[in-house]
Design a protein around this motif. Structure first.
Motif, PDB file in Angstrom:
ATOM      1  N   TYR A   1      47.010  49.530  41.247  1.00 23.81           N
ATOM      2  CA  TYR A   1      46.140  49.924  40.416  1.00 23.81           C
ATOM      3  C   TYR A   1      44.945  50.686  41.015  1.00 23.81           C
ATOM      4  CZ  TYR A   1      48.681  46.321  37.999  1.00 23.81           C
ATOM      5  OH  TYR A   1      49.730  45.217  37.809  1.00 23.81           O
TER       6      TYR A   1
ATOM      7  N   GLN B   1      43.748  44.648  28.717  1.00 21.49           N
ATOM      8  CA  GLN B   1      44.106  44.586  30.167  1.00 21.49           C
ATOM      9  C   GLN B   1      45.153  44.002  30.723  1.00 21.49           C
ATOM     10  OE1 GLN B   1      41.267  46.357  31.691  1.00 21.49           O
ATOM     11  NE2 GLN B   1      42.737  46.588  33.329  1.00 21.49           N
ATOM     12  N   TYR B   2      45.419  42.650  30.155  1.00 22.42           N
ATOM     13  CA  TYR B   2      46.725  41.792  30.578  1.00 22.42           C
ATOM     14  C   TYR B   2      47.989  42.420  30.086  1.00 22.42           C
ATOM     15  CZ  TYR B   2      44.188  38.049  32.855  1.00 22.42           C
ATOM     16  OH  TYR B   2      43.468  37.276  33.955  1.00 22.42           O
TER      17      TYR B   2
ATOM     18  N   ILE C   1      35.427  34.028  26.202  1.00 26.07           N
ATOM     19  CA  ILE C   1      35.815  35.116  27.353  1.00 26.07           C
ATOM     20  C   ILE C   1      36.651  34.205  28.502  1.00 26.07           C
ATOM     21  CG2 ILE C   1      34.954  36.394  29.277  1.00 26.07           C
ATOM     22  CD1 ILE C   1      32.545  37.411  27.418  1.00 26.07           C
TER      23      ILE C   1
ATOM     24  N   LEU D   1      36.035  36.973  37.395  1.00 30.30           N
ATOM     25  CA  LEU D   1      35.486  37.130  35.832  1.00 30.30           C
ATOM     26  C   LEU D   1      34.299  36.276  35.649  1.00 30.30           C
ATOM     27  CD1 LEU D   1      38.694  37.201  33.721  1.00 30.30           C
ATOM     28  CD2 LEU D   1      37.305  39.074  34.109  1.00 30.30           C
TER      29      LEU D   1
ATOM     30  N   LEU E   1      40.281  34.732  37.990  1.00 25.93           N
ATOM     31  CA  LEU E   1      39.374  34.021  37.376  1.00 25.93           C
ATOM     32  C   LEU E   1      37.928  33.836  37.944  1.00 25.93           C
ATOM     33  CD1 LEU E   1      41.877  31.169  36.146  1.00 25.93           C
ATOM     34  CD2 LEU E   1      40.758  33.048  34.717  1.00 25.93           C
TER      35      LEU E   1
ATOM     36  N   LEU F   1      34.804  41.171  21.382  1.00 28.71           N
ATOM     37  CA  LEU F   1      35.000  42.408  22.020  1.00 28.71           C
ATOM     38  C   LEU F   1      35.652  42.320  23.593  1.00 28.71           C
ATOM     39  CD1 LEU F   1      35.058  45.301  22.503  1.00 28.71           C
ATOM     40  CD2 LEU F   1      32.768  45.501  22.952  1.00 28.71           C
ATOM     41  N   VAL F   2      35.112  41.285  24.249  1.00 32.42           N
ATOM     42  CA  VAL F   2      35.639  40.979  25.699  1.00 32.42           C
ATOM     43  C   VAL F   2      37.021  40.308  25.525  1.00 32.42           C
ATOM     44  CG1 VAL F   2      35.183  40.122  27.856  1.00 32.42           C
ATOM     45  CG2 VAL F   2      33.137  40.903  26.520  1.00 32.42           C
TER      46      VAL F   2
ATOM     47  N   GLU G   1      46.024  33.687  32.325  1.00 29.89           N
ATOM     48  CA  GLU G   1      46.361  33.623  33.592  1.00 29.89           C
ATOM     49  C   GLU G   1      47.432  32.287  33.510  1.00 29.89           C
ATOM     50  OE1 GLU G   1      45.855  34.694  36.849  1.00 29.89           O
ATOM     51  OE2 GLU G   1      45.132  36.245  35.595  1.00 29.89           O
TER      52      GLU G   1
ATOM     53  N   LEU H   1      37.005  45.737  34.741  1.00 31.94           N
ATOM     54  CA  LEU H   1      36.643  44.985  33.417  1.00 31.94           C
ATOM     55  C   LEU H   1      35.224  44.128  33.660  1.00 31.94           C
ATOM     56  CD1 LEU H   1      37.227  44.539  30.141  1.00 31.94           C
ATOM     57  CD2 LEU H   1      38.925  42.612  31.118  1.00 31.94           C
TER      58      LEU H   1
ATOM     59  N   ALA I   1      40.795  34.257  29.330  1.00 30.37           N
ATOM     60  CA  ALA I   1      41.333  34.523  30.698  1.00 30.37           C
ATOM     61  C   ALA I   1      42.310  33.382  31.158  1.00 30.37           C
ATOM     62  CB  ALA I   1      40.213  34.878  31.662  1.00 30.37           C
TER      63      ALA I   1
ATOM     64  N   LEU J   1      39.368  43.366  25.248  1.00 28.65           N
ATOM     65  CA  LEU J   1      39.521  43.926  26.169  1.00 28.65           C
ATOM     66  C   LEU J   1      40.369  43.369  27.355  1.00 28.65           C
ATOM     67  CD1 LEU J   1      35.615  45.046  26.631  1.00 28.65           C
ATOM     68  CD2 LEU J   1      37.847  46.728  26.011  1.00 28.65           C
ATOM     69  N   LEU J   2      39.938  41.934  27.337  1.00 24.48           N
ATOM     70  CA  LEU J   2      41.182  41.198  28.230  1.00 24.48           C
ATOM     71  C   LEU J   2      42.346  41.218  27.835  1.00 24.48           C
ATOM     72  CD1 LEU J   2      38.782  38.004  28.816  1.00 24.48           C
ATOM     73  CD2 LEU J   2      39.697  39.410  30.514  1.00 24.48           C
TER      74      LEU J   2
ATOM     75  N   LYS K   1      48.191  45.964  29.844  1.00 22.69           N
ATOM     76  CA  LYS K   1      48.477  47.076  30.604  1.00 22.69           C
ATOM     77  C   LYS K   1      48.947  46.570  31.769  1.00 22.69           C
ATOM     78  CE  LYS K   1      44.532  49.346  29.815  1.00 22.69           C
ATOM     79  NZ  LYS K   1      43.539  50.362  30.059  1.00 22.69           N
ATOM     80  N   MET K   2      48.195  45.699  32.663  1.00 22.01           N
ATOM     81  CA  MET K   2      48.105  45.387  34.077  1.00 22.01           C
ATOM     82  C   MET K   2      49.611  44.717  34.446  1.00 22.01           C
ATOM     83  SD  MET K   2      44.748  44.569  35.458  1.00 22.01           S
ATOM     84  CE  MET K   2      45.146  44.342  37.335  1.00 22.01           C
ATOM     85  N   PHE K   3      49.937  43.752  33.242  1.00 21.90           N
ATOM     86  CA  PHE K   3      50.998  42.752  33.839  1.00 21.90           C
ATOM     87  C   PHE K   3      51.917  42.794  32.513  1.00 21.90           C
ATOM     88  CE2 PHE K   3      46.910  40.755  34.824  1.00 21.90           C
ATOM     89  CZ  PHE K   3      46.907  40.985  36.519  1.00 21.90           C
TER      90      PHE K   3
END
Lengths: 306, 306
Positions: free
Chosen positions: A272, B156-157, B93, A89, A86, B148-149, B101, A145, B97, B152-153, B159-161
């Motif tokens: 990563y 990302q979350y 955004i 970002l 956070l 869009l963000v 989280e 990102l 996030a 993307l977020l 893919k990563m987590f």
């Protein structure tokens, strides 16, 4: 009258080097913002600023109305972003939007050079390299990102409000004074064993390939973008050379003239991580830039720093 | 035990309709967050929450640990984003996030349906339409960028987590209760002249083409994604029909049975506006959804609302 330049995040690695470079030119009045550690010797030209706070940045822009801004203030480490997503970002995205809004409202002709990152791209196969400005951006982690969003915001403010924003896509940059990178990791291990004849180095994935620039070259590239970079455009700053991490170890061995034993350590592997990074620097070369230093210079600088 | 569903931004247009739909099913315990206006009749299941504040959202996730979340809390008007860009970016955004989280740390198995928007895509030529999920995203304004963000977020979350996040890319949605859209704009003009035989309507660009869904269809699509949408995937929710804004006027005329005089008004033209929007809904149709209502139903609903 001297033109005014503002550097945000001037206490950071690239910020410090850029500040010295610009002050040495003597053609500019250089202002610097810092977040934690006051920059000494600059008097009133060193200003405390948390870019996440719109009032902090607004006040500075309103007062200085700089001709140029280098926007370097950021949380700029992938590893930090894993622990503090956070904060990363907020600083990188909202901090950038706060700056753009302030410039839009109080200093709309200012030219801004925004520090974006190779981490925006994510991974490509070795065959696809080198990456150029038109490659698809598909970051592998939240730091990447956050930098991609800085990039998208820059383009948006250029398109919507005709703001004078140019993006520098900075690939791995090192040199003396850098923290938390592979060079410094090796160096700090060496220092602890400096009296030994044989040095034991714990390493992560030394088969990853990277494109390393010396910070002095990155600084001249940023300065060139200030002078000649086109609004709305992005420019890759890179060496365009693909070097194995293990190659750094070979250079260290030669420069130290000691025996080095390498030991792989799982804890140093990143979960990563991009396997290959190499940037095509043709676009900025066409503006008249070329790197003057190489991997050996980086290693030398770091081993010699006090 | 009933499964728990949390709707963020449940006071909004789609949120209200979705909440009623889910409560009527009686299989779920439905929790709702609101930002400004408390949702009545829900007792403790209506919770005040500013998604921009991590503590607000963390507390709710920790306490409820819902099975499903519909993340609708957003500043969701392009026009608002022109006036309040920072509020839009912060809410859409950072708010997203903050939610991710909180779920990552306290309720990692929760399935989240994120409301993304057709505004992420920007403009395409009529020949390229309809837009599908793989089209390049190139938003025309900061609202579109903020969505869009979010998108993307979400990816990302995932893919990563390995988080269970599915994206709904919602195209123009209307129906009774919607504010600030073209239907409501026409309706509010009509109300003021309801005693007149001839109605004078001030219009913006009525040649723009749009893809309108009735909110009841959007709600069933969201519910289907909750049940069957794949993690990491995005699904366009649209009618796949391209309608000229002027066609709305024709339908209004027929339904009102009055004479309508149209007057173009420059102030109603948007500076940043997509000319054509049409979404290919094949992907969500394959999950078993199809729209049941059309443009006439939307107009009827809006003209009849009290």
């Amino acid at each position: 009258m001297k033109k005014k330049i503002l550097i945000t995040g001037a206490e950071g690695f690239i910020g410090r080097k850029l500040r010295k470079f610009l002050i040495a030119k003597k053609n500019y009045k250089v202002f610097s913002t810092y977040y934690k550690k006051k920059i000494t010797g600059l008097g009133n030209n060193s200003i405390k600023c948390d870019v996440r706070k719109i009032d902090d940045i607004k006040k500075i822009i309103k007062k200085i109305r700089p001709h140029y801004i280098f926007h370097l203030a950021a949380k700029s480490h992938p590893t930090y972003s894993f622990k503090f997503p956070l904060d990363t970002l907020n600083t990188n995205i909202i901090g950038t939007a706060n700056l753009f809004e302030s410039v839009k409202n109080y200093s709309s002709k200012t030219k801004i050079i925004v520090a974006c990152s190779s981490a925006e791209f994510g991974s490509f196969s070795k065959e696809e390299l080198p990456i150029d400005e038109k490659f698809k951006k598909n970051p592998e982690h939240l730091y990447g990102l956050s930098k991609l969003v800085q990039d998208l915001l820059s383009l948006q403010y250029f398109k919507m409000f005709k703001m004078n924003i140019c993006r520098a896509i900075i690939f791995n940059t090192s040199g003396s004074g850098k923290n938390f990178d592979v060079f410094q990791d090796f160096k700090s291990q060496i220092i602890k064993q400096k009296k030994n004849k044989t040095i034991l180095l714990k390493v992560g994935n030394i088969n990853n390939l990277r494109d390393f620039s010396h910070v002095d070259d990155t600084v001249t590239a940023l300065y060139l973008l200030m002078q000649r970079g086109k609004s709305g455009e992005s420019y890759i700053i890179s060496s365009n050379k693909l070097e194995k991490i293990s190659n750094i170890l070979k250079i260290i061995k030669k420069q130290l003239n000691k025996k080095i034993i390498i030991k792989k350590n799982k804890n140093l592997l990143r979960k990563y991580d991009e396997k290959f990074i190499q940037g095509n620097n043709n676009k900025i070369r066409k503006l008249g830039w070329s790197p003057k230093k190489n991997l050996r210079d980086i290693v030398k600088d770091i081993l010699n720093e006090k």
